[in-house]
Structure formats: structure tokens, C-alpha cells
Motif scaffolding. Sequence first.
Motif, PDB file in Angstrom:
ATOM      1  N   UNK A 149       0.843  -1.198  -0.086  1.00  0.00           N
ATOM      2  CA  UNK A 149       0.062  -0.183  -0.163  1.00  0.00           C
ATOM      3  C   UNK A 149       0.971   1.202   0.017  1.00  0.00           C
ATOM      4  N   UNK A 150       2.084   1.132  -0.158  1.00  0.00           N
ATOM      5  CA  UNK A 150       3.003   2.023  -0.225  1.00  0.00           C
ATOM      6  C   UNK A 150       4.095   2.240  -1.356  1.00  0.00           C
ATOM      7  N   UNK A 151       4.899   3.233  -1.452  1.00  0.00           N
ATOM      8  CA  UNK A 151       5.849   3.087  -2.434  1.00  0.00           C
ATOM      9  C   UNK A 151       7.286   3.265  -1.686  1.00  0.00           C
ATOM     10  N   UNK A 152       8.216   2.508  -2.454  1.00  0.00           N
ATOM     11  CA  UNK A 152       9.477   2.214  -1.929  1.00  0.00           C
ATOM     12  C   UNK A 152      10.515   2.504  -3.081  1.00  0.00           C
ATOM     13  N   UNK A 153      11.462   3.337  -2.536  1.00  0.00           N
ATOM     14  CA  UNK A 153      12.598   3.808  -3.572  1.00  0.00           C
ATOM     15  C   UNK A 153      13.812   3.100  -2.902  1.00  0.00           C
ATOM     16  N   UNK A 154      14.724   2.564  -3.659  1.00  0.00           N
ATOM     17  CA  UNK A 154      16.031   1.896  -3.164  1.00  0.00           C
ATOM     18  C   UNK A 154      17.115   2.372  -4.224  1.00  0.00           C
ATOM     19  N   UNK A 155      17.863   2.992  -3.372  1.00  0.00           N
ATOM     20  CA  UNK A 155      19.324   3.552  -4.024  1.00  0.00           C
ATOM     21  C   UNK A 155      20.651   2.474  -3.563  1.00  0.00           C
ATOM     22  N   UNK A 156      21.147   1.846  -4.822  1.00  0.00           N
ATOM     23  CA  UNK A 156      21.885   0.912  -4.650  1.00  0.00           C
ATOM     24  C   UNK A 156      23.380   1.415  -5.351  1.00  0.00           C
ATOM     25  N   UNK A 157      24.458   1.074  -4.682  1.00  0.00           N
ATOM     26  CA  UNK A 157      25.552   1.359  -5.560  1.00  0.00           C
ATOM     27  C   UNK A 157      26.683   0.233  -5.226  1.00  0.00           C
ATOM     28  N   UNK A 158      27.704   0.399  -6.260  1.00  0.00           N
ATOM     29  CA  UNK A 158      28.848  -0.665  -6.171  1.00  0.00           C
ATOM     30  C   UNK A 158      29.920  -0.215  -5.543  1.00  0.00           C
ATOM     31  N   UNK A 159      29.982   0.678  -4.433  1.00  0.00           N
ATOM     32  CA  UNK A 159      31.000   1.266  -3.851  1.00  0.00           C
ATOM     33  C   UNK A 159      31.473   0.412  -2.752  1.00  0.00           C
ATOM     34  N   UNK A 160      32.301   1.046  -1.728  1.00  0.00           N
ATOM     35  CA  UNK A 160      33.224   0.077  -1.064  1.00  0.00           C
ATOM     36  C   UNK A 160      32.449  -0.439   0.315  1.00  0.00           C
ATOM     37  N   UNK A 161      31.133  -0.208   0.536  1.00  0.00           N
ATOM     38  CA  UNK A 161      30.154  -0.650   1.639  1.00  0.00           C
ATOM     39  C   UNK A 161      30.401  -0.039   2.627  1.00  0.00           C
ATOM     40  N   UNK A 162      29.618  -0.462   3.851  1.00  0.00           N
ATOM     41  CA  UNK A 162      29.511   0.031   4.970  1.00  0.00           C
ATOM     42  C   UNK A 162      30.032  -1.174   6.090  1.00  0.00           C
ATOM     43  N   UNK A 163      30.878  -0.743   7.052  1.00  0.00           N
ATOM     44  CA  UNK A 163      31.071  -2.079   8.066  1.00  0.00           C
ATOM     45  C   UNK A 163      29.909  -2.233   8.726  1.00  0.00           C
ATOM     46  N   UNK A 197      22.979  -0.607  -0.187  1.00  0.00           N
ATOM     47  CA  UNK A 197      21.560  -0.417  -0.731  1.00  0.00           C
ATOM     48  C   UNK A 197      20.849   0.326   0.496  1.00  0.00           C
ATOM     49  N   UNK A 198      20.340   1.536   0.053  1.00  0.00           N
ATOM     50  CA  UNK A 198      19.376   2.208   1.145  1.00  0.00           C
ATOM     51  C   UNK A 198      18.036   2.004   0.588  1.00  0.00           C
ATOM     52  N   UNK A 199      16.971   1.924   1.600  1.00  0.00           N
ATOM     53  CA  UNK A 199      15.752   1.850   1.400  1.00  0.00           C
ATOM     54  C   UNK A 199      14.803   2.829   1.995  1.00  0.00           C
ATOM     55  N   UNK A 200      13.808   3.551   0.943  1.00  0.00           N
ATOM     56  CA  UNK A 200      12.890   4.612   1.510  1.00  0.00           C
ATOM     57  C   UNK A 200      11.410   4.310   1.341  1.00  0.00           C
ATOM     58  N   UNK A 201      10.548   4.329   2.130  1.00  0.00           N
ATOM     59  CA  UNK A 201       9.562   3.699   2.180  1.00  0.00           C
ATOM     60  C   UNK A 201       8.738   4.964   2.575  1.00  0.00           C
ATOM     61  N   UNK A 202       7.571   5.152   1.945  1.00  0.00           N
ATOM     62  CA  UNK A 202       6.728   6.414   1.767  1.00  0.00           C
ATOM     63  C   UNK A 202       5.191   5.853   1.453  1.00  0.00           C
ATOM     64  N   UNK A 203       4.305   6.573   2.102  1.00  0.00           N
ATOM     65  CA  UNK A 203       2.734   6.179   1.900  1.00  0.00           C
ATOM     66  C   UNK A 203       2.395   6.615   0.494  1.00  0.00           C
ATOM     67  N   UNK A 204       1.565   5.576  -0.205  1.00  0.00           N
ATOM     68  CA  UNK A 204       1.166   5.944  -1.545  1.00  0.00           C
ATOM     69  C   UNK A 204      -0.063   6.626  -1.435  1.00  0.00           C
ATOM     70  N   UNK A 205      -0.426   7.549  -2.326  1.00  0.00           N
ATOM     71  CA  UNK A 205      -1.705   8.239  -2.470  1.00  0.00           C
ATOM     72  C   UNK A 205      -2.501   7.507  -3.432  1.00  0.00           C
ATOM     73  N   UNK A 206      -2.032   7.504  -4.654  1.00  0.00           N
ATOM     74  CA  UNK A 206      -2.832   6.795  -5.686  1.00  0.00           C
ATOM     75  C   UNK A 206      -1.894   6.537  -6.887  1.00  0.00           C
ATOM     76  N   UNK A 207      -2.682   5.686  -7.875  1.00  0.00           N
ATOM     77  CA  UNK A 207      -1.833   5.401  -9.095  1.00  0.00           C
ATOM     78  C   UNK A 207      -2.447   6.024 -10.312  1.00  0.00           C
ATOM     79  N   UNK A 208      -1.765   6.840 -11.224  1.00  0.00           N
ATOM     80  CA  UNK A 208      -2.344   7.283 -12.345  1.00  0.00           C
ATOM     81  C   UNK A 208      -1.935   6.563 -13.660  1.00  0.00           C
TER      82      UNK A 208
END
Length: 391
Positions: A316-330, A380-391
Motif C-alpha cells: 500500500x506504499x511506495x518504495x525507493x531503493x538506491x544501490x551502489x557498487x561502492x566500498x560498502x559500510x562496516x 543499498x538504502x531503502x526509503x518507504x513512503x505512503x502512496x496516494x494513488x496510481x495514475x
Amino acid sequence: MQWTDRIRQVKILLVMAAVIIAVASLVVSDILVKDLAEEEHGKMEVWAEAMRSLSMADETADLNLVLKVINENNTIPVIVLDSNGNVQTYRNIDIDAKTEADSMAFVSSMGRRLYNGGRYISIAIGDTSQAEHISVCYDDSVMLKRLSTYPYVQLGVVLLFVVVAIFALLTSKKAEQNKVWVGLSKETAHQLGTPISSLMAWIEILKETYPDDTLVQDMGKDVRRLQLIAERFSKIGSQPEVVPVSLNVVLEHVVEYMDRRTSSRVKMICNCPSHDVVVNINASLFEWVVENLCKNAVDAMEGSGTITLTMFEEGGGAVVEVADTGKGIRKKDIRNVFRPGFTTKKRGWGLGLSLAKRIVEEYHKGHIYVKSSEVGLGTTFRIEVGKLRVS
């Protein structure tokens, strides 16, 4: 990062000190309780001997001392049982019963429990081996029971006080930090306002003088970008207006901006649904959050690699994921990445991800976190937000 590590070390030392103090307090209290228990056991041995003397006394015996010993026990619960387990007498027993039969049943049950628990002293009534034996069963006094539980109650109260104090301090510290960040953001926006206005005026003059010059057009885009940044800073600390916005368009703007500002060795990939996913957000601030994640990804990849933006609908919401091929986080640093002041870079204040978390979670009632990270492979960072509608 060193500052964050020092804070963590101080917290660990404080917790260890609190544990040591608590253990020491319990050990000392336990020693005191054992000493008092041994003292009460000694008193009961004297009391039992007085009972034996009373049972064996003849008419000529002086019982003043014996009676004094027996009557002076006003604290230790005691029940005397005969060899068949029947109650002979009892003292200092709190009985909650309506009838005498119920009272005797209660005392008898308590006597058997103390006897089975080894809390008794057996004495012989007579001098022969066949003499009758009685058992003096005893329990801890009310004072001893209170002393046994008092350290735990005390530690519970102290722990509650410490938790409340820490919570109050953290809340106060967070409120103070918020005031500093808000003031800094608004002052930055205010200071940028005047030069931006001047630059916009100069751009207009240059457009009139060189109407076909593409560099002037690019300069105009940069100035408008600077104006957008100042607008974002001015919104920090106040509740921004959220309106229905296409998340597809927001991500397209981010990709377009990053493509112009990064090396050709950085590849931007955007995976979005074919239809518009419309959500209630503040486009300017939300776009800044994704840009900040992308800029951190570029730094982590040291200017070469792939950044993948993926947007989809879930729960019921929208998800945005930002993934990179960097050095990573410990792993030990993952939980600190959103803390103010934490950074793995040689330059920077470590406020970008902290502000991003505030924008997503406080302004948009969403959630942002590190979905996955492996050293040498990427994050990979993940952002979750509430969805309003799909057009």
C-alpha cells in the motif's frame, strides 16, 4: 567517526560501571542477609533449648530465665510440632482465617512446609534414647525478608531513575541539536538569498546581451539550482507542504541532475513502473534526500561504478531503493550512519544522512534505513513512503 566511537566507548564504560555497582551492592546485601539468618538460627537454637528445659522442668526448677527467653521472641515465626506432626504451639504467625479449625489447618500446613524445607530444630524431651522428640520449625523474620528484597527494590528504583534521567537528557540534547540545525539552515538560506538574487539579475542581463550563448543558459540552470538549494534549507525546521507528486518524475530529475554533475564513469540506472506512482510528498525535499544518497554513493565508489534507483509499490506504499557498487559500510557502523556527526569521509560534517532521515520520517512519516551493505560490494538504502494513488 572517531567522535562517535568515543561516545560509544563512554556509554559502554558507564554501563559496565553501573553493572559493577549493582553486583557489588547485591553481594554486600547477600552477605548481610546471611549473617542475620545465621544470627536468627542461633536464637532459635537457644529458644528450642528453652522449650526443652520447660518441658522437662519439675516443680522446684527456676523457670524465670527460660520463660524470659521464650517470651522475648517477638519477631521470628515459630511452630512446634510433635513427633506425629501435630501442632503443639506457635508464635508470631500472621493468620488470615475465619475459624479456629482453619487457623490450625493453616499453621499445620506452614509447619509441614518449613519441616520439609529443613527449617527446623529437633529436640528430645527426656534423657533416654527412646525419649519423645519435638521439632521447632521456624521461618525468616519479617525484617529479614524485607532486607532480602530491599536491594532489588532499591536497584529497580535506581534503574528507573537512571532510565528517566537518560531519556530526559537525550530528549533535551536532541531538542537543542534540532534548534542548532534549524537555525543554521535558515541562516544559510538567508545569507544565500542576496547573492542569488544578484546572480539572477546578472544572468538576465547576459541573456539580453548574448541571447544565443548556451553557457549563459547553463549558468541560469545553475543559479536556479542554487535557489532551489536555498529554498530547501529555508524549509528545515518548519512543516513543509506535501502535495500529490509523481515519484517517477522526482527520480527522473535526480538522474538528470546526477548525470550532468558526475563523471562519465558513473552509470545511473533508473527502474520505475511504466505508470506514474503519485505520493504525498514535498518534491523539493524528497528530491534532495535521493540526491544526497546518490552523492554519497558516488563518493563511496570513488567516482567509478553504477548507481541503481529502483522504485516499486509494496504494502500500500511506495518504495525507493538506491544501490551502489561502492566500498560498502562496516557492520558496526551501519547503526550509526544516521547519527549527527558520523562520517567516514575526511571532509564533511556528517549531517547529510541525519537530515535525510528527518525529512523522510518526520516530514513525510516514512522510513529510511540501510537495507543491505557488504564491504567491497556496495550498499543499498531503502526509503518507504505512503502512496496516494496510481495514475
